[in-house]
Design a protein around this motif. Structure first.
Motif, mmCIF file in Angstrom:
data_model
loop_
_atom_site.group_PDB
_atom_site.id
_atom_site.type_symbol
_atom_site.label_atom_id
_atom_site.label_comp_id
_atom_site.label_asym_id
_atom_site.label_seq_id
_atom_site.Cartn_x
_atom_site.Cartn_y
_atom_site.Cartn_z
ATOM 1 N N ILE A 189 39.093 -62.840 -13.255
ATOM 2 C CA ILE A 189 40.229 -62.060 -12.751
ATOM 3 C C ILE A 189 41.538 -62.689 -13.204
ATOM 4 O O ILE A 189 41.738 -63.896 -13.066
ATOM 5 C CB ILE A 189 40.180 -61.973 -11.212
ATOM 6 N N ASN A 190 42.408 -61.889 -13.739
ATOM 7 C CA ASN A 190 43.780 -62.289 -14.076
ATOM 8 C C ASN A 190 44.679 -61.115 -13.711
ATOM 9 O O ASN A 190 45.132 -60.376 -14.566
ATOM 10 C CB ASN A 190 43.898 -62.640 -15.559
ATOM 11 N N PHE A 191 44.928 -60.943 -12.398
ATOM 12 C CA PHE A 191 45.547 -59.705 -11.930
ATOM 13 C C PHE A 191 47.056 -59.681 -12.122
ATOM 14 O O PHE A 191 47.705 -60.730 -12.220
ATOM 15 C CB PHE A 191 45.176 -59.427 -10.469
ATOM 16 N N CYS A 233 49.877 -56.019 -7.835
ATOM 17 C CA CYS A 233 48.819 -56.377 -6.886
ATOM 18 C C CYS A 233 49.188 -57.622 -6.088
ATOM 19 O O CYS A 233 49.744 -58.583 -6.619
ATOM 20 C CB CYS A 233 47.505 -56.625 -7.616
ATOM 21 N N LEU A 234 48.851 -57.584 -4.817
ATOM 22 C CA LEU A 234 49.028 -58.740 -3.947
ATOM 23 C C LEU A 234 47.797 -59.643 -3.982
ATOM 24 O O LEU A 234 47.903 -60.869 -3.979
ATOM 25 C CB LEU A 234 49.291 -58.263 -2.509
ATOM 26 N N ARG A 235 46.614 -59.004 -4.019
ATOM 27 C CA ARG A 235 45.348 -59.744 -4.067
ATOM 28 C C ARG A 235 44.354 -58.986 -4.945
ATOM 29 O O ARG A 235 44.473 -57.775 -5.132
ATOM 30 C CB ARG A 235 44.765 -59.918 -2.658
ATOM 31 N N CYS A 236 43.353 -59.709 -5.446
ATOM 32 C CA CYS A 236 42.288 -59.094 -6.234
ATOM 33 C C CYS A 236 41.044 -59.958 -6.096
ATOM 34 O O CYS A 236 41.108 -61.178 -6.288
ATOM 35 C CB CYS A 236 42.705 -58.978 -7.701
ATOM 36 N N GLU A 237 39.906 -59.331 -5.743
ATOM 37 C CA GLU A 237 38.680 -60.092 -5.503
ATOM 38 C C GLU A 237 37.450 -59.266 -5.874
ATOM 39 O O GLU A 237 37.498 -58.036 -5.924
ATOM 40 C CB GLU A 237 38.561 -60.498 -4.026
ATOM 41 N N TRP A 238 36.350 -59.985 -6.114
ATOM 42 C CA TRP A 238 35.030 -59.378 -6.148
ATOM 43 C C TRP A 238 34.509 -59.428 -4.720
ATOM 44 O O TRP A 238 34.287 -60.495 -4.167
ATOM 45 C CB TRP A 238 34.086 -60.134 -7.081
#
Length: 316
Positions: free
Chosen positions: A241-243, A248-253
């Motif tokens: 992940i390189n959001f 975006c505030l957050r990014c997750e699997w």
């Protein structure tokens, strides 16, 4: 009117006798009359608080010239000065864009706005909307919509049952959702999903199927027009992940089972999470609307058709 008559009376008397460019009494009288008129207009406008507007959740400001109390006879030059002062203030406040709604009766204000970089965005009935991007880099303002098509990509890692989700930076409620955005003119749905996922998260993926379509009218983000929101199933090609921190505030699997039951998401995301869980358990052929390109009868071009898979014997 008296001042105008006085000036008109002076012109024939002074012509040929006092005509230097700097000292002609007729020119000085005209200039004095013009300055007096501008001061009068400026006084009336300043009494209304000049140009004010509504700030949206994306950091832009919308100014409706019907609502700000401008004099009906405001001059183009005076409006230009007011707009310039307002732009200085908005830039200092960190506003990223200005939307200017101009009624047709004040169309001369559109000409003044164009000198400050505004361009037409759309026009309807008795008004036009101009826009100016004030943020960094290229403009990220959306184009005008008749029917807006939004596309999201649910990137599912079938090896561990996780799905890629984000939280938007500009939302008032930061709920988990699938990354996505608006489809560009001439762009296929699957291509939009793949592009938007990469732009928001840095994860590369490939299109697998269409999962759902939501229809909503008078959508607030589509200038009062209708909105189609489509969610696609994608398979990951990369996992790191390189959001985008601007969007975006957050990014997750996130585990699909967790996404399906958490309160920190939207109703549509929760519903699609349960649909994807069913696909993992029973096979995605039970939930997928796959895409096939077929030739158009009249144009000779190809179109994309989405439907549940047919047995090979029924395709021909």
């Amino acid at each position: 009117m008296a001042a105008r008559g006085f000036v008109c009376g002076l012109l024939p008397l002074m012509r040929g006798r006092f005509c230097s460019r700097t000292s002609c009494p007729a020119r000085l009288a005209v200039r004095a009359f013009s300055c007096t008129a501008n001061r009068s207009q400026l006084h009336r406008v300043e009494g209304t608080g000049a140009l004010t507007g509504k700030v949206d959740r994306f950091g832009g400001v919308t100014v409706n010239l019907d609502d700000v109390g401008l004099p009906a006879d405001i001059s183009e030059s005076l409006f230009s000065r007011l707009l310039q002062d307002s732009l200085v203030q908005w830039k200092a406040e960190g506003k990223v864009a200005v939307w200017l709604r101009v009624p047709i009766s004040l169309s001369r204000c559109a000409a003044a706005a164009s000198t400050h970089g505004f361009t037409f965005h759309h026009a309807r009935h008795d008004h036009a909307v101009l826009a100016l991007w004030l943020g960094e880099g290229e403009s990220r303002l959306p184009g005008f919509a008749t029917h807006q098509v939004g596309v999201a990509g649910a990137v599912v890692d079938e090896s561990n049952g996780k799905v890629l989700v984000v939280q938007d930076r500009n939302k008032t409620k930061n709920a988990w959702k699938f990354p996505g955005g608006l489809s560009d003119p001439g762009e296929n749905i699957g291509a939009t999903a793949v592009r938007e996922v990469f732009e928001e998260t840095g994860v590369r993926s490939e299109f697998r199927s269409l999962l759902s379509i939501r229809q909503q009218h008078n959508h607030p983000g589509a200038f009062g027009m209708s909105d189609m929101y489509i969610i696609c199933r994608l398979s990951p090609l990369t996992y790191d992940i390189n959001f985008c921190t601007q969007e975006c505030l957050r990014c997750e699997w996130l585990d699909l089972a967790e996404l399906a039951k958490t309160n920190e998401t939207t109703p549509i995301t929760s519903r699609i999470a349960r649909l994807l869980l069913r696909g993992l358990e029973r096979g995605f052929d039970n939930i997928d609307l796959t895409m096939e390109e077929l030739p158009a009868v009249y144009s000779g071009m190809f179109y994309q058709l989405y439907h549940r898979q047919l047995p090979p014997a029924l395709k021909s």
